[in-house]
Design a protein around this motif. Structure first.
Motif, mmCIF file in Angstrom:
data_model
loop_
_atom_site.group_PDB
_atom_site.id
_atom_site.type_symbol
_atom_site.label_atom_id
_atom_site.label_comp_id
_atom_site.label_asym_id
_atom_site.label_seq_id
_atom_site.Cartn_x
_atom_site.Cartn_y
_atom_site.Cartn_z
ATOM 1 N N LYS A 123 -42.464 -44.445 3.494
ATOM 2 C CA LYS A 123 -43.806 -44.838 3.069
ATOM 3 C C LYS A 123 -43.751 -45.927 2.004
ATOM 4 C CE LYS A 123 -47.367 -42.463 3.129
ATOM 5 N NZ LYS A 123 -48.525 -41.579 2.897
ATOM 6 N N LEU A 124 -42.632 -45.987 1.257
ATOM 7 C CA LEU A 124 -42.489 -47.045 0.265
ATOM 8 C C LEU A 124 -42.221 -48.388 0.920
ATOM 9 C CD1 LEU A 124 -40.277 -45.352 -2.487
ATOM 10 C CD2 LEU A 124 -42.736 -45.719 -2.508
ATOM 11 N N GLY A 125 -41.471 -48.361 2.005
ATOM 12 C CA GLY A 125 -41.076 -49.585 2.672
ATOM 13 C C GLY A 125 -39.813 -49.345 3.483
ATOM 14 N N THR A 126 -39.230 -50.415 3.961
ATOM 15 C CA THR A 126 -38.028 -50.343 4.788
ATOM 16 C C THR A 126 -36.816 -50.736 3.956
ATOM 17 O OG1 THR A 126 -39.299 -50.893 6.754
ATOM 18 C CG2 THR A 126 -36.931 -51.189 6.886
ATOM 19 N N GLY A 127 -35.716 -49.963 4.112
ATOM 20 C CA GLY A 127 -34.542 -50.282 3.327
ATOM 21 C C GLY A 127 -33.369 -49.381 3.657
ATOM 22 N N HIS A 128 -32.413 -49.320 2.737
ATOM 23 C CA HIS A 128 -31.175 -48.580 2.923
ATOM 24 C C HIS A 128 -30.965 -47.611 1.757
ATOM 25 C CE1 HIS A 128 -29.635 -51.194 6.210
ATOM 26 N NE2 HIS A 128 -30.351 -52.132 5.584
ATOM 27 N N PHE A 129 -30.555 -46.389 2.074
ATOM 28 C CA PHE A 129 -30.175 -45.420 1.060
ATOM 29 C C PHE A 129 -28.705 -45.635 0.703
ATOM 30 C CE2 PHE A 129 -33.789 -43.362 3.077
ATOM 31 C CZ PHE A 129 -34.484 -42.857 1.981
ATOM 32 N N LEU A 151 -32.769 -45.734 -3.081
ATOM 33 C CA LEU A 151 -33.278 -46.474 -1.927
ATOM 34 C C LEU A 151 -33.511 -47.910 -2.362
ATOM 35 C CD1 LEU A 151 -34.472 -46.710 0.952
ATOM 36 C CD2 LEU A 151 -36.689 -46.038 -0.041
ATOM 37 N N LYS A 152 -32.794 -48.856 -1.732
ATOM 38 C CA LYS A 152 -33.055 -50.283 -1.921
ATOM 39 C C LYS A 152 -33.947 -50.715 -0.760
ATOM 40 C CE LYS A 152 -31.146 -53.240 -4.041
ATOM 41 N NZ LYS A 152 -31.672 -54.101 -5.153
ATOM 42 N N TYR A 153 -35.145 -51.197 -1.068
ATOM 43 C CA TYR A 153 -36.130 -51.396 0.001
ATOM 44 C C TYR A 153 -37.000 -52.623 -0.235
ATOM 45 C CZ TYR A 153 -39.557 -49.455 -3.292
ATOM 46 O OH TYR A 153 -40.364 -49.234 -4.385
#
Length: 355
Positions: A123-129, A151-153
């Motif tokens: 819900k925050l956005g798209t990225g990588h854990f 989470l980098k997003y």
């Protein structure tokens, strides 16, 4: 991109194993317990151990930090920034305890980048854990493991406000509801009390210690016997946080979440309502009230005492209407001789009571 990110898995965060700046020691244990309000006797005395949740504390670098970072983590962060994943949020941490830490233990640790997830949409956005793992050793023996995940997003676009229909007041679509509490046999009595607008605290049947939240046994003496006492509803803000992000349905950030110390001595987490979030202060006196969240859910919350006390309006002086209607001096004298209208009413009430 995913294949490149996976090449960072297993790389060390520091060039060499780190060493804690202090031995495990009693003053730090005492300060931790005072800050957390933890009075467990296992953490004091000649055979004291450190609280398990202090595991990471012994590895922290303080204001000067650690100077032996490998650069792998910074490279990974820069790579994600360059791909548009410029925002970061800490999501969770996991700790595993293998043996207790005791005063005098020398702490060493080793950190690695354990995993980088495939592309995920939240819900925050798209990225990588990105998960780092720290193995913590006491005198060379593995004592525990600490995993930390971020989470980098790339932030999701803000949703566009919905256009109101022709008759928005007639819309029957329910709004988002707060998450339901998990009610089980260990805490059902607490929620039964809330339904009756009573805040119930458990009291140990063995040693009389009050405890909150509800638990099946006493942490002080181990007894499984208990009864309850009703809280008076008075307390103070012991600590608090202001929630800004991430947003959740049914909540309107920013809002204050307080750790409330009740007059009975126990503490509970609840919302602080009736005051702007940036005016909440540690030590602020608060009073219990119950918030109807929806048709099924009612919750105990706390309102600052100043906000819950409406100033009393000054009483209007009574107008002597009957005296204004008197025109003859004789009638006024008769009223005075009987003590006036108020005295006459008192005599009438007394006469009714006697009869």
């Amino acid at each position: 991109m995913d294949a490149l990110l996976r090449t960072y898995e297993g790389r060390r965060v520091a060039d060499n194993a780190g060493t804690g700046k202090d031995l495990v020691n009693e003053p730090m244990i005492r300060h931790w317990c005072e800050a957390m309000g933890d009075t467990n006797p296992a953490y004091a005395g000649p055979d004291a151990i450190a609280p398990p949740t202090m595991l990471q504390a012994w590895t922290m670098g303080g204001l000067s930090g650690h100077a032996d970072r490998s650069g792998a983590y910074d490279e990974l962060s820069a790579l994600l920034d360059g791909a548009g994943f410029t925002s970061v949020v800490a999501t969770d941490c996991e700790q595993e305890y293998l043996r207790p830490l005791m005063p005098g233990d020398r702490i060493t640790y080793d950190s690695v980048i354990e995993s980088v997830s495939p592309l995920k949409t939240t819900k925050l956005g798209t990225g990588h854990f990105v998960t780092t793992r720290m193995d913590i050793l006491a005198n060379g023996e593995l004592a525990g493991t600490h995993r930390f995940r971020i989470l980098k997003y790339a932030p999701a676009a803000a949703p566009r406000p919905k256009e109101p229909g022709p008759n928005p007041s007639e819309s029957k679509e329910p709004g988002p509801r707060r998450p339901r509490p998990v009610i089980n046999r260990d805490n059902a009595g607490f929620w039964d009390g809330v339904a009756e607008h009573r805040l119930l605290i458990q009291r140990c049947g063995g040693c009389g210690t009050l405890r909150f939240p509800w638990l099946p046994g006493c942490g002080a003496c181990g007894s499984a016997e208990w009864d309850t006492v009703e809280a008076a509803g008075e307390g103070t803000v012991y600590s608090y946080v202001v929630m800004h992000h991430p947003p959740f349905p049914a909540f309107d950030p920013p809002y204050a979440v307080g750790l409330i110390e009740l007059a009975e001595g126990v503490r509970m987490v609840s919302n602080v309502v009736g005051v702007p979030y940036d005016e909440v202060r540690i030590g602020m006196p608060v009073r219990l009230e119950f918030l109807r969240a929806d048709e099924e859910l009612e919750l105990p919350v706390f309102r600052p005492v100043e906000a819950s006390e409406e100033p009393e309006e000054p009483e209007e002086p009574e107008e002597l209407e009957e005296l204004e209607e008197l025109e003859e001096p004789g009638e006024l004298q008769a009223q005075e001789s009987l003590g006036g209208p108020e005295a006459r009413r008192n005599r009438e009430v007394l006469a009714e009571g006697v009869s």
